[in-house]
Scaffold this motif. Structure first.
Motif, PDB file in Angstrom:
ATOM      1  N   SER B 247      67.730  61.318  47.869  1.00 57.33           N
ATOM      2  CA  SER B 247      66.617  60.559  47.286  1.00 57.33           C
ATOM      3  C   SER B 247      67.073  59.123  47.024  1.00 57.33           C
ATOM      4  O   SER B 247      68.255  58.857  46.786  1.00 57.33           O
ATOM      5  CB  SER B 247      66.154  61.201  45.986  1.00 57.33           C
ATOM      6  OG  SER B 247      67.090  60.941  44.957  1.00 57.33           O
ATOM      7  N   ARG B 248      66.110  58.221  47.051  1.00 56.42           N
ATOM      8  CA  ARG B 248      66.460  56.810  46.840  1.00 56.42           C
ATOM      9  C   ARG B 248      67.008  56.575  45.435  1.00 56.42           C
ATOM     10  O   ARG B 248      67.909  55.763  45.249  1.00 56.42           O
ATOM     11  CB  ARG B 248      65.234  55.937  47.098  1.00 56.42           C
ATOM     12  CG  ARG B 248      64.903  55.811  48.568  1.00 56.42           C
ATOM     13  CD  ARG B 248      64.177  54.495  48.869  1.00 56.42           C
ATOM     14  NE  ARG B 248      64.357  54.144  50.263  1.00 56.42           N
ATOM     15  CZ  ARG B 248      63.549  54.541  51.239  1.00 56.42           C
ATOM     16  NH1 ARG B 248      62.533  55.306  50.979  1.00 56.42           N
ATOM     17  NH2 ARG B 248      63.776  54.169  52.481  1.00 56.42           N
ATOM     18  N   SER B 249      66.454  57.280  44.461  1.00 53.43           N
ATOM     19  CA  SER B 249      66.948  57.037  43.100  1.00 53.43           C
ATOM     20  C   SER B 249      68.397  57.512  42.966  1.00 53.43           C
ATOM     21  O   SER B 249      69.223  56.854  42.326  1.00 53.43           O
ATOM     22  CB  SER B 249      66.049  57.687  42.061  1.00 53.43           C
ATOM     23  OG  SER B 249      65.816  59.033  42.376  1.00 53.43           O
ATOM     24  N   PHE B 252      70.490  54.947  44.719  1.00 53.91           N
ATOM     25  CA  PHE B 252      70.642  53.742  43.900  1.00 53.91           C
ATOM     26  C   PHE B 252      71.750  53.937  42.870  1.00 53.91           C
ATOM     27  O   PHE B 252      72.594  53.064  42.669  1.00 53.91           O
ATOM     28  CB  PHE B 252      69.329  53.402  43.191  1.00 53.91           C
ATOM     29  CG  PHE B 252      69.400  52.136  42.393  1.00 53.91           C
ATOM     30  CD1 PHE B 252      68.960  50.937  42.936  1.00 53.91           C
ATOM     31  CD2 PHE B 252      69.940  52.122  41.126  1.00 53.91           C
ATOM     32  CE1 PHE B 252      69.058  49.754  42.218  1.00 53.91           C
ATOM     33  CE2 PHE B 252      70.048  50.945  40.400  1.00 53.91           C
ATOM     34  CZ  PHE B 252      69.596  49.762  40.944  1.00 53.91           C
ATOM     35  N   LEU B 253      71.724  55.089  42.223  1.00 57.82           N
ATOM     36  CA  LEU B 253      72.743  55.376  41.205  1.00 57.82           C
ATOM     37  C   LEU B 253      74.143  55.299  41.816  1.00 57.82           C
ATOM     38  O   LEU B 253      75.070  54.714  41.240  1.00 57.82           O
ATOM     39  CB  LEU B 253      72.497  56.766  40.615  1.00 57.82           C
ATOM     40  CG  LEU B 253      73.453  57.231  39.534  1.00 57.82           C
ATOM     41  CD1 LEU B 253      73.308  56.353  38.300  1.00 57.82           C
ATOM     42  CD2 LEU B 253      73.203  58.683  39.181  1.00 57.82           C
ATOM     43  N   TYR B 262      78.062  45.063  40.225  1.00 55.27           N
ATOM     44  CA  TYR B 262      76.636  45.289  39.959  1.00 55.27           C
ATOM     45  C   TYR B 262      76.248  44.766  38.575  1.00 55.27           C
ATOM     46  O   TYR B 262      75.280  44.012  38.428  1.00 55.27           O
ATOM     47  CB  TYR B 262      76.315  46.782  40.082  1.00 55.27           C
ATOM     48  CG  TYR B 262      74.939  47.148  39.588  1.00 55.27           C
ATOM     49  CD1 TYR B 262      73.815  46.871  40.358  1.00 55.27           C
ATOM     50  CD2 TYR B 262      74.765  47.742  38.335  1.00 55.27           C
ATOM     51  CE1 TYR B 262      72.542  47.186  39.893  1.00 55.27           C
ATOM     52  CE2 TYR B 262      73.498  48.059  37.874  1.00 55.27           C
ATOM     53  CZ  TYR B 262      72.400  47.788  38.648  1.00 55.27           C
ATOM     54  OH  TYR B 262      71.146  48.085  38.185  1.00 55.27           O
ATOM     55  N   GLU B 263      76.998  45.143  37.564  1.00 55.96           N
ATOM     56  CA  GLU B 263      76.637  44.749  36.204  1.00 55.96           C
ATOM     57  C   GLU B 263      76.819  43.254  36.001  1.00 55.96           C
ATOM     58  O   GLU B 263      76.034  42.600  35.328  1.00 55.96           O
ATOM     59  CB  GLU B 263      77.457  45.538  35.196  1.00 55.96           C
ATOM     60  CG  GLU B 263      77.041  47.006  35.179  1.00 55.96           C
ATOM     61  CD  GLU B 263      77.808  47.827  34.169  1.00 55.96           C
ATOM     62  OE1 GLU B 263      78.708  47.276  33.519  1.00 55.96           O
ATOM     63  OE2 GLU B 263      77.507  49.027  34.052  1.00 55.96           O
ATOM     64  N   PHE B 270      70.546  44.136  40.325  1.00 57.75           N
ATOM     65  CA  PHE B 270      69.500  45.175  40.368  1.00 57.75           C
ATOM     66  C   PHE B 270      68.580  44.950  41.562  1.00 57.75           C
ATOM     67  O   PHE B 270      68.294  45.873  42.336  1.00 57.75           O
ATOM     68  CB  PHE B 270      68.703  45.147  39.059  1.00 57.75           C
ATOM     69  CG  PHE B 270      67.578  46.142  39.012  1.00 57.75           C
ATOM     70  CD1 PHE B 270      67.810  47.462  38.660  1.00 57.75           C
ATOM     71  CD2 PHE B 270      66.278  45.763  39.311  1.00 57.75           C
ATOM     72  CE1 PHE B 270      66.781  48.389  38.608  1.00 57.75           C
ATOM     73  CE2 PHE B 270      65.232  46.678  39.265  1.00 57.75           C
ATOM     74  CZ  PHE B 270      65.492  47.998  38.919  1.00 57.75           C
ATOM     75  N   ALA B 274      68.373  47.361  44.755  1.00 58.71           N
ATOM     76  CA  ALA B 274      67.096  48.053  44.982  1.00 58.71           C
ATOM     77  C   ALA B 274      66.562  47.747  46.379  1.00 58.71           C
ATOM     78  O   ALA B 274      66.088  48.644  47.087  1.00 58.71           O
ATOM     79  CB  ALA B 274      66.091  47.638  43.916  1.00 58.71           C
ATOM     80  N   VAL B 277      68.608  49.705  48.988  1.00 55.75           N
ATOM     81  CA  VAL B 277      68.240  51.118  49.043  1.00 55.75           C
ATOM     82  C   VAL B 277      66.870  51.291  49.701  1.00 55.75           C
ATOM     83  O   VAL B 277      66.651  52.185  50.510  1.00 55.75           O
ATOM     84  CB  VAL B 277      68.260  51.724  47.621  1.00 55.75           C
ATOM     85  CG1 VAL B 277      67.668  53.120  47.607  1.00 55.75           C
ATOM     86  CG2 VAL B 277      69.691  51.758  47.086  1.00 55.75           C
ATOM     87  N   GLU B 278      65.959  50.393  49.367  1.00 55.08           N
ATOM     88  CA  GLU B 278      64.599  50.445  49.907  1.00 55.08           C
ATOM     89  C   GLU B 278      64.589  50.347  51.439  1.00 55.08           C
ATOM     90  O   GLU B 278      63.785  50.991  52.111  1.00 55.08           O
ATOM     91  CB  GLU B 278      63.804  49.271  49.311  1.00 55.08           C
ATOM     92  CG  GLU B 278      62.345  49.252  49.641  1.00 55.08           C
ATOM     93  CD  GLU B 278      61.549  50.186  48.739  1.00 55.08           C
ATOM     94  OE1 GLU B 278      61.764  50.128  47.528  1.00 55.08           O
ATOM     95  OE2 GLU B 278      60.745  50.951  49.287  1.00 55.08           O
TER      96      GLU B 278
END
Lengths: 102, 305
Positions: B247-249, B252-253, B262-263, B270, B274, B277-278
């Motif tokens: 799954s995309r979510s 993403f994780l 990332y942070e 973000f 995103a 992944v999209e």
């Protein structure tokens, strides 16, 4: 941070003014909270709460109405408790702000 | 002019004297100086195709590898890596010179490349689309990457997926691929045409040998690729080959937790993650057989063509 939840007072909730970025895939929503730099996963209930609060302040009853317990198949009282816990958590994270009214 | 165009003597002279050697490696310009001569033959082989850009305006890193003091030239020789005059690591055995140089460059990229979203991932390209293979140590990322790079995929990078926030494209950083321990023999058998350097034994990662990046990959290192697939590989002895949708979510994780910065990038991180992944097909890959894994990944590319 606001005081812990209590049924004795009615609180109104609003989104914090920090930037919130969102993406949604397959019913799961990712939320980036600009103030903390944290990314959070929201389920459908959490996503609907944020959506409703984007439209304006709301109290628990108004949020419950927006969630439509019947369509979720959850008993209204149980959903109320879950929603209360969710709002408290979102408050701790700085995503929503609760204000107590008399 | 490329490093490989320099004679042995000229390479040694330039790399020992000021201002050193200005080498283009992907989007970075590296100024290199060497105080020891041991890495030179391997440098000439492994960095053979990198262009020299002595007139380039901005150097991203000034790196050097030197003896760690006068005594350590002779007694248990040690080498010290420095970047912009500072040593980020403890000195290592001088015999591990080339791995140390490569690890040092990884450190430079990870610490300085914050204009890009950086994932710990191998990246290859086919038909203009990038296959991104994020992987924890031991996941078989480098082995799979090397195998793919010798089966029709263009190597963009073995270590870093560099995602440009502005356009979302993957920037190439083709560098020598460090194979470890059992993987060295696996690739020797799988791709006899791969040019593999000497084995360095007793390093902090065990035995390490480097695969020279294919010349075609270096020649095209100015050509980015658009995101195509995010595949999270996991090598497991005896495992059947399974390419499963993710799954995309969840993807993403994994991307966010796999990123170096990332942070640090905040909103940009973000949005870039995103969008990545999209635009990708997301999968997990369990495998033990390289040939089968390559067929499955090739089918992804063929289906998209």
């Amino acid at each position: 941070m606001t005081v812990p939840s209590s049924t004795a007072v009615q609180r109104r909730w609003r989104l914090s003014s920090a930037p919130l970025l969102e993406v949604e895939w397959d019913g799961e929503r990712l939320l980036y909270h600009g103030a903390s730099g944290e990314t959070h996963f929201l389920n459908a209930t959490g996503a609907r709460v944020v959506e409703r609060l984007r439209e304006g302040d709301a109290d628990l009853d108004e949020l419950l109405a927006a969630l439509d317990p019947e369509s979720l198949g959850i008993a209204p009282e149980l959903l109320r408790d879950q929603l209360d816990a969710l709002l408290t958590r979102l408050d701790e994270l700085g995503i929503v702000i609760g204000t107590t009214t008399a | 002019m490329r490093i490989g165009d320099l004679s042995d003597g000229e390479l040694a002279r330039q790399v020992r004297a000021r201002p050193g050697l200005d080498v283009r490696i992907g989007p970075f310009l590296v100024n290199l100086r060497l105080g020891l001569c041991e890495p030179l033959p391997l440098l000439q082989r492994m960095w053979h195709d990198y262009p020299l850009e002595p007139s380039a305006g901005i150097r991203d890193f000034h790196v050097s590898l030197d003896h760690n003091g006068w005594l350590r030239r002779w007694w248990r020789p040690q080498a010290r890596f420095t970047v912009d005059g500072r040593s980020p690591f403890q000195p290592l055995a001088a015999a591990h010179h080339f791995p140390m140089l490569e690890w040092g460059l990884n450190w430079c990229v990870a610490r300085r490349g914050h204009h890009l979203l950086m994932l710990h991932a191998a990246v290859l390209e086919r038909g203009g689309r990038a296959l991104i293979l994020p992987g924890a140590p031991g996941a078989g990322k480098s082995t799979l990457c090397t195998a793919l790079a010798h089966r029709g995929w263009r190597l963009l990078s073995d270590e870093f997926a560099l995602v440009c926030p502005q356009y979302g494209r993957l920037l190439p950083l083709p560098r020598p691929i460090p194979l470890k321990n059992g993987s060295i023999g696996v690739i020797r058998d799988f791709a006899p045409e791969a040019e593999i350097g000497p084995a360095f034994t007793g390093t902090r990662k065990g035995t390490v040998a480097h695969v020279r990046p294919p010349s075609a990959a270096v020649a095209r290192m100015d050509e980015p690729a658009t995101p195509g697939w995010l595949v999270f590989p996991r090598w497991q002895a005896g495992a059947d080959t399974q390419l499963e949708p993710l799954s995309r979510s969840d993807a993403f994780l994994l991307v966010a937790s796999n990123a170096f910065n990332y942070e640090l990038l905040g909103e940009t991180g973000f949005i870039t993650a995103a969008r990545l992944v999209e635009r990708c097909g997301c999968h997990t890959l369990s495998y033990s057989n390289l040939d089968e894994a390559i067929v499955r990944l090739g089918a992804l590319a063929e289906a998209a063509a």
